[in-house]
Scaffold this motif. Structure first.
Motif, PDB file in Angstrom:
ATOM      1  N   ASP A 225       0.398   4.403  -0.441  1.00  0.00           N
ATOM      2  CA  ASP A 225      -0.052   5.583   0.301  1.00  0.00           C
ATOM      3  C   ASP A 225       0.217   5.424   1.801  1.00  0.00           C
ATOM      4  O   ASP A 225       0.722   6.341   2.452  1.00  0.00           O
ATOM      5  CB  ASP A 225      -1.548   5.824   0.060  1.00  0.00           C
ATOM      6  CG  ASP A 225      -1.841   6.263  -1.368  1.00  0.00           C
ATOM      7  OD1 ASP A 225      -0.923   6.818  -2.014  1.00  0.00           O
ATOM      8  OD2 ASP A 225      -2.973   6.051  -1.838  1.00  0.00           O
ATOM      9  N   LYS A 226      -0.117   4.248   2.345  1.00  0.00           N
ATOM     10  CA  LYS A 226       0.163   4.003   3.762  1.00  0.00           C
ATOM     11  C   LYS A 226       1.664   4.002   4.027  1.00  0.00           C
ATOM     12  O   LYS A 226       2.131   4.513   5.053  1.00  0.00           O
ATOM     13  CB  LYS A 226      -0.440   2.664   4.199  1.00  0.00           C
ATOM     14  CG  LYS A 226      -1.899   2.729   4.584  1.00  0.00           C
ATOM     15  CD  LYS A 226      -2.334   1.428   5.257  1.00  0.00           C
ATOM     16  CE  LYS A 226      -3.762   1.534   5.767  1.00  0.00           C
ATOM     17  NZ  LYS A 226      -4.199   0.300   6.456  1.00  0.00           N
TER      18      LYS A 226
ATOM     19  N   LYS B 223       3.924   5.703   2.550  1.00  0.00           N
ATOM     20  CA  LYS B 223       4.410   7.093   2.571  1.00  0.00           C
ATOM     21  C   LYS B 223       4.003   7.776   3.878  1.00  0.00           C
ATOM     22  O   LYS B 223       4.785   8.559   4.441  1.00  0.00           O
ATOM     23  CB  LYS B 223       3.845   7.852   1.372  1.00  0.00           C
ATOM     24  CG  LYS B 223       4.498   9.206   1.132  1.00  0.00           C
ATOM     25  CD  LYS B 223       5.958   9.045   0.763  1.00  0.00           C
ATOM     26  CE  LYS B 223       6.549  10.354   0.243  1.00  0.00           C
ATOM     27  NZ  LYS B 223       6.511  11.431   1.264  1.00  0.00           N
ATOM     28  N   GLU B 224       2.809   7.477   4.365  1.00  0.00           N
ATOM     29  CA  GLU B 224       2.367   8.058   5.635  1.00  0.00           C
ATOM     30  C   GLU B 224       3.278   7.614   6.777  1.00  0.00           C
ATOM     31  O   GLU B 224       3.700   8.428   7.612  1.00  0.00           O
ATOM     32  CB  GLU B 224       0.922   7.647   5.929  1.00  0.00           C
ATOM     33  CG  GLU B 224      -0.111   8.297   5.013  1.00  0.00           C
ATOM     34  CD  GLU B 224      -1.514   7.774   5.288  1.00  0.00           C
ATOM     35  OE1 GLU B 224      -1.704   7.083   6.323  1.00  0.00           O
ATOM     36  OE2 GLU B 224      -2.419   8.047   4.481  1.00  0.00           O
TER      37      GLU B 224
ATOM     38  N   ASP C 115       0.869  -1.172   0.000  1.00  0.00           N
ATOM     39  CA  ASP C 115       0.000   0.000   0.000  1.00  0.00           C
ATOM     40  C   ASP C 115       0.908   1.224   0.000  1.00  0.00           C
ATOM     41  O   ASP C 115       1.401   1.651   1.040  1.00  0.00           O
ATOM     42  CB  ASP C 115      -0.918  -0.013   1.221  1.00  0.00           C
ATOM     43  CG  ASP C 115      -1.975   1.088   1.192  1.00  0.00           C
ATOM     44  OD1 ASP C 115      -1.659   2.193   0.721  1.00  0.00           O
ATOM     45  OD2 ASP C 115      -3.109   0.825   1.642  1.00  0.00           O
TER      46      ASP C 115
END
Length: 225
Positions: free
Chosen positions: A87-88, A90-91, A85
């Motif tokens: 996006d996760k 990168k978070e 994932d």
């Protein structure tokens, strides 16, 4: 008299994973470990690097190991997304970098991965490097070396990241879930958790099968966390 041959394929139960040396300040942050875990597309790894019948790992304990009523990973649930994932990832990275007070470039300078010097190991290292670079902007250094040298580095806990694996000695989750006890000879990561150690000890003493398996679920989830 005719002979009829039947070809059967089966998984032999090994799981391969990245061991991260948490003595490294960058990897000591749980969020950095999560960023790396979520950045890697395990399905793409199998399809493009291994090109065999391997399956993406969604837990440390593989499907060849029995749980209470079915395969253990089915009972514990999917702890890692097979495709990752981005996006996760990168978070988690942004949180880790904030905790460290570093940029991605500065973190990259502190990270390397050791691998064997075989063709397959070289491809594995290149894949991990590309995934972390493209998803996180982290550019790790790859150190290739003979198998014996890699094992020695692992035993001496002299690495940041290493691609490692484990094959079960018996068909029970414990054969995987006791690997990372703080004093274990196969724990090369500097990871030490009183909670983890106690859960492993509790599972060894538990006589009720359902309660024992419940402890293993907790251990597996703790490892993922």
């Amino acid at each position: 008299q005719r002979q009829i041959w039947i070809r059967v394929s089966y998984g032999y139960g090994a799981c391969f994973y990245l061991e991260m040396g948490v003595a490294n300040p960058v990897l000591s942050k749980v969020n950095m470990g999560k960023a790396i875990a979520y950045a890697i597309d395990r399905g793409q790894f199998v399809a493009t690097v291994l090109q065999n019948s391997s399956k993406p790992a969604t837990s440390l304990t593989p499907a060849a190991v029995n749980g209470l009523n079915s395969a253990f990973p089915e009972e514990v649930g999917e702890l890692f997304p097979p495709a990752g994932d981005a996006d996760k990832a990168k978070e988690y990275l942004d949180t880790a970098l904030s905790e460290l007070g570093m940029t991605a470039e500065e973190a990259s300078a502190e990270l390397s991965m050791i691998t064997d010097d075989t063709d397959t190991a070289t491809k594995i290292g290149a894949f991990i490097k590309e995934q972390l670079n493209s998803k996180l902007g982290i550019d790790i250094t790859i150190e290739s070396m003979p198998f014996k040298s890699r094992i020695e580095r692992m035993q001496n806990k002299d690495f940041d990241i290493v691609f490692a694996g484990w094959s079960p000695d018996y068909n029970d989750p414990n054969t995987f879930l006791d690997i990372f006890v703080s004093t274990g000879g196969n724990n090369h990561t500097h990871y030490a958790s009183e909670t983890y150690d106690k859960l492993v000890t509790d599972a060894a003493a538990e006589l009720d099968a359902e309660a024992r398996m419940g402890i293993f679920y907790q251990i597996e989830q703790l490892i993922a966390e």
